[in-house]
Design a protein around this motif. Structure first.
Motif, PDB file in Angstrom:
ATOM      1  N   ARG A 417       0.840  -1.183   0.000  1.00 56.60           N
ATOM      2  CA  ARG A 417       0.000   0.000   0.000  1.00 56.60           C
ATOM      3  C   ARG A 417       0.886   1.247   0.000  1.00 56.60           C
ATOM      4  NH1 ARG A 417      -2.924  -3.340  -1.318  1.00 56.60           N
ATOM      5  NH2 ARG A 417      -4.912  -4.018  -0.419  1.00 56.60           N
ATOM      6  N   TRP A 418       0.355   2.320  -0.636  1.00 58.27           N
ATOM      7  CA  TRP A 418       1.103   3.587  -0.705  1.00 58.27           C
ATOM      8  C   TRP A 418       0.183   4.704  -0.230  1.00 58.27           C
ATOM      9  CZ3 TRP A 418       2.901   6.328  -5.835  1.00 58.27           C
ATOM     10  CH2 TRP A 418       3.648   7.467  -5.510  1.00 58.27           C
ATOM     11  N   ARG A 419       0.565   5.294   0.901  1.00 59.19           N
ATOM     12  CA  ARG A 419      -0.160   6.449   1.420  1.00 59.19           C
ATOM     13  C   ARG A 419       0.638   7.697   1.050  1.00 59.19           C
ATOM     14  NH1 ARG A 419      -4.150   6.868   5.013  1.00 59.19           N
ATOM     15  NH2 ARG A 419      -3.840   4.725   5.732  1.00 59.19           N
ATOM     16  N   MET A 425      -4.298   7.604  -0.158  1.00 62.24           N
ATOM     17  CA  MET A 425      -4.061   6.229  -0.579  1.00 62.24           C
ATOM     18  C   MET A 425      -4.105   6.132  -2.101  1.00 62.24           C
ATOM     19  SD  MET A 425      -3.416   4.436   2.083  1.00 62.24           S
ATOM     20  CE  MET A 425      -3.514   2.829   1.324  1.00 62.24           C
ATOM     21  N   ILE A 426      -3.071   5.506  -2.659  1.00 59.17           N
ATOM     22  CA  ILE A 426      -2.984   5.284  -4.110  1.00 59.17           C
ATOM     23  C   ILE A 426      -3.098   3.791  -4.364  1.00 59.17           C
ATOM     24  CG2 ILE A 426      -1.546   5.522  -6.173  1.00 59.17           C
ATOM     25  CD1 ILE A 426      -0.326   7.988  -4.949  1.00 59.17           C
ATOM     26  N   SER A 427      -3.988   3.418  -5.273  1.00 55.35           N
ATOM     27  CA  SER A 427      -4.249   2.009  -5.541  1.00 55.35           C
ATOM     28  C   SER A 427      -3.013   1.320  -6.106  1.00 55.35           C
ATOM     29  CB  SER A 427      -5.405   1.885  -6.537  1.00 55.35           C
ATOM     30  OG  SER A 427      -5.497   0.571  -7.044  1.00 55.35           O
ATOM     31  N   PRO A 428      -2.753   0.062  -5.701  1.00 53.96           N
ATOM     32  CA  PRO A 428      -1.644  -0.699  -6.303  1.00 53.96           C
ATOM     33  C   PRO A 428      -1.787  -0.836  -7.815  1.00 53.96           C
ATOM     34  CG  PRO A 428      -2.439  -1.784  -4.328  1.00 53.96           C
ATOM     35  CD  PRO A 428      -3.413  -0.680  -4.626  1.00 53.96           C
ATOM     36  N   GLY A 429      -3.028  -0.883  -8.301  1.00 55.66           N
ATOM     37  CA  GLY A 429      -3.232  -0.968  -9.740  1.00 55.66           C
ATOM     38  C   GLY A 429      -2.734   0.251 -10.475  1.00 55.66           C
ATOM     39  N   THR A 430      -2.520   1.366  -9.726  1.00 55.28           N
ATOM     40  CA  THR A 430      -2.008   2.596 -10.333  1.00 55.28           C
ATOM     41  C   THR A 430      -0.490   2.661 -10.285  1.00 55.28           C
ATOM     42  OG1 THR A 430      -4.034   3.797  -9.755  1.00 55.28           O
ATOM     43  CG2 THR A 430      -2.067   5.106 -10.234  1.00 55.28           C
ATOM     44  N   ARG A 618     -10.979  -8.111   5.183  1.00 57.06           N
ATOM     45  CA  ARG A 618     -10.256  -7.183   4.331  1.00 57.06           C
ATOM     46  C   ARG A 618      -8.783  -7.218   4.717  1.00 57.06           C
ATOM     47  NH1 ARG A 618     -13.160  -3.415   1.491  1.00 57.06           N
ATOM     48  NH2 ARG A 618     -15.428  -3.514   1.782  1.00 57.06           N
TER      49      ARG A 618
END
Length: 640
Positions: A417-419, A425-430, A618
């Motif tokens: 995860r990237w905060r 929060m930036i999605s891993p898909g991004t 989750r």
């Protein structure tokens, strides 16, 4: 008698004049020396004859008689010295010449003939002075005839020598003309070769060496011309197609670069054949091609041209007795007055092409300003991602994986995860595709390994009786790292964990990029006891035919299938088939994306050994994951 004396003086003057003319030819010192002595001798003789003719009848004058004797003696002495100098000059060897040949002696005799005549003349003169009565008119006639014969012979020899020299000169001129012609022809041939070489160099500087297509330099030049023309003529338009072959690296790696080159040559030929003569088909390098469509910018026409390119790949290419199926992703950009530099329009076409690849490849995308804005956002994210680890913006969440047989926690999957400091929060898909593209995925993955293994070690100390494992996603980019296995060994040893506690998850698409290397790495993992799971099974390249070649422990059913499970539906049969296949291969099955009790129950009935999804939990922070272990270690999931 007086007239004869004057004739002698006139003859002397003629001889002196001849000597002066010869001396003015700038002879060498060896040739001029004897002539100067002859000149002096005849000067003395001239003085003698003048005195003799002027004092005829006054022979009783003693002083003049003595002077005449002195002049005559000086004349004879000078002639003797001239002859001696000439003989000495002829006797000296010529540098580089050998002994005298017969021709050499004849040449010497021929040169001496004039001096023989002069010598005979002076001999008669002296004899006439000493003994006037000894010379009768007959003797004088004989001597004159002899002298004339020598003169005539000398003249004949001179004429023949001139003829010989003229013949040699003619031959030399002919030889010179022949050499001039040959040299001229050689110069013309060399000039033609030089022009051809310059033409080839100019062509090679502007064309691709492999395909013969225009290269980047020539494309840029023509784009500049089109941009300038569009600014001058509002009626003129143009557009470009930026194309990249899909999967060409696989062809090179599997069939070799020679086969890849032959394939590129055939593709280049087909691209030229489907375009107009005024259009430019250029190769930028590798498997990238650009098509400049001259005189058209309408989107419909550009799309039609792109479809013609797609048709080029509709049939397989036969290369070295093998059939190769190819596809291409294309970006389309209409030329507009906003473009100033060729680099700008190529940049936008490249963006559209990469968007086509992101949408699934084998398609075309028309450029829009939104794509440029997205690219700028991507560039900023890439810059921020390089600093994310230093700023501690990256962290891991852990999604539990349940053992569906007894309901206990069997392990966790580590999820990155990237905060972001400003974007949240930036999605891993991004950001994961960005990291894959720029190589940041390698240090990030090693960091994930270290964090996940340390966290598992902490849980193992907290719950020593529970057999937990940690799953980490492995990027195909790490296959190229020679220290991959060594680094994993060091991390496990530092945490005092057995290799069986670590699970590597890898997708079908990652394995298919370089199957031989992937199998080698995964086999090394299996040999060390590290477990290997195939993630998102069923959404990759359908590798069912060679699945048995991969050293796997389990298949993870893609959540796209699990989330849409309906009793008796299509996805239900797909999941059932995967479970059956895994059972036949002796592999475990873990279902991802379980979100409802019905999906949970159906998965359990099919015989899946493990499951994860929002219905179970989750992704959790480390502390929450610890509490989840405490609650579910010895309880079973209740259907409700």
């Amino acid at each position: 008698q007086h007239i004869l004396s004057l004739a002698y003086a006139a003859g002397d003057l003629l001889v002196l004049w001849a000597l002066v003319m010869i001396l003015f030819r700038r002879l060498s010192e060896q040739q001029a020396g004897p002539l100067w002595w002859l000149f002096g001798a005849f000067s003395f003789l001239l003085a003698y004859d003048l005195i003799t003719s002027s004092l005829e009848g006054f022979s009783s004058l003693t002083i003049y008689g003595t002077l005449r004797e002195i002049l005559l003696s000086a004349c004879i002495l000078s002639i003797s010295i001239a002859g001696l100098r000439q003989l000495l000059a002829l006797s000296q060897p010529i540098p580089g010449a050998g002994r005298y040949s017969l021709a050499g002696w004849w040449e010497t005799a021929r040169l001496m003939m004039p001096y023989l005549g002069l010598g005979a003349s002076f001999g008669i003169l002296i004899l006439s002075l000493i003994q006037p009565q000894a010379l009768s008119p007959l003797m004088i006639a004989i001597w004159v005839s002899l002298i004339l014969s020598l003169v005539i012979l000398r003249q004949v020899l001179v004429i023949r020598e001139n003829q010989r020299l003229s013949g040699q000169l003619f031959q030399l001129n002919a030889e010179l003309e022949r050499r001039v012609v040959e040299r001229t022809e050689a110069l013309i041939a060399a000039n033609q070769e030089l022009q051809e070489r310059e033409t080839r160099m100019a062509h090679n500087a502007l064309h691709d060496a492999l395909t013969g297509l225009p290269n980047r330099t020539l494309l840029i030049d023509r784009l500049e011309h089109s941009i300038r023309r569009m600014r001058r003529d509002p009626q003129y338009s143009f557009g470009i197609l930026f194309m990249d072959l899909d999967g060409f690296k696989v062809v090179n790696d599997s069939l070799g670069h020679s086969t890849g080159d032959k394939l590129l040559i055939k593709i280049a030929h087909n691209l030229r054949s489907c375009m107009r003569e005024v259009d430019t088909v250029a190769r930028l390098g590798g498997d990238e091609f650009v098509i400049l469509l001259d005189g058209c910018a309408a989107e419909k026409y550009l799309v039609d041209a792109a479809q013609r390119v797609m048709d080029v790949f509709a049939v397989p290419y036969e290369v070295e007795a093998q059939y190769v199926y190819m596809a291409a992703s294309m970006g389309i950009v209409p030329g507009i007055p906003d473009y100033v530099e060729p680099a700008d329009i190529l940049r936008d076409a490249d963006l559209a092409m990469y968007e086509a690849k992101a949408l699934g490849k084998a398609r075309y995308v028309v450029f829009t300003p939104e794509l440029r804005a997205s690219a700028l956002d991507r560039l900023m994210l890439e810059k921020d991602l390089r600093l994310a680890m230093e700023k501690s913006e990256l962290h891991l969440n852990y999604q539990p994986i349940l053992n569906l047989v007894d309901g206990t926690v069997s392990g966790f999957e580590a999820l990155l995860r990237w905060r972001h400091a400003s974007h949240g929060m930036i999605s891993p898909g991004t950001f994961v595709p960005i990291a894959e593209a720029n190589g940041m995925i390698i240090p990030i993955t090693f960091w994930v390994f270290g964090e996940a293994i340390q966290q598992l070690a902490a849980w193992k100390k907290q719950f020593p009786a529970i057999p937990l494992s940690i799953a980490v996603n492995l990027s195909a980019r790490l296959f190229s790292q020679p220290d991959l296995m060594h680094s994993i060994d060091q991390l496990l040893a530092a945490a005092q964990l057995p290799p069986a506690d670590l699970v590597l998850e890898i997708t079908e698409s990652a394995i298919i990029q370089d199957t031989s290397v992937a199998i080698k790495i995964l086999q090394a993992c299996r040999d060390k006891g590290i477990r290997v799971h195939m993630d998102d099974f069923g959404t990759g390249y359908s590798s069912l035919s060679y699945l048995h070649n991969f050293p796997l422990n389990a298949l993870k059913v893609a959540q796209d299938f699990v989330m849409r499970i309906l009793p008796g539906g299509e996805n239900s049969e797909i999941v059932r088939t995967i479970v059956t296949l895994a059972r036949d291969l002796g592999l475990e099955v873990i279902a991802e994306g379980i979100e409802t009790p019905a999906q949970m129950e159906y998965i359990r009935q099919l015989g899946c050994q493990g499951g994860q999804g929002f219905y179970i939990s989750r992704p959790l922070a480390p502390e929450e994951a610890g509490r989840f272990i405490s609650r579910h270690s010895f309880s079973r999931i209740q259907n409700s």
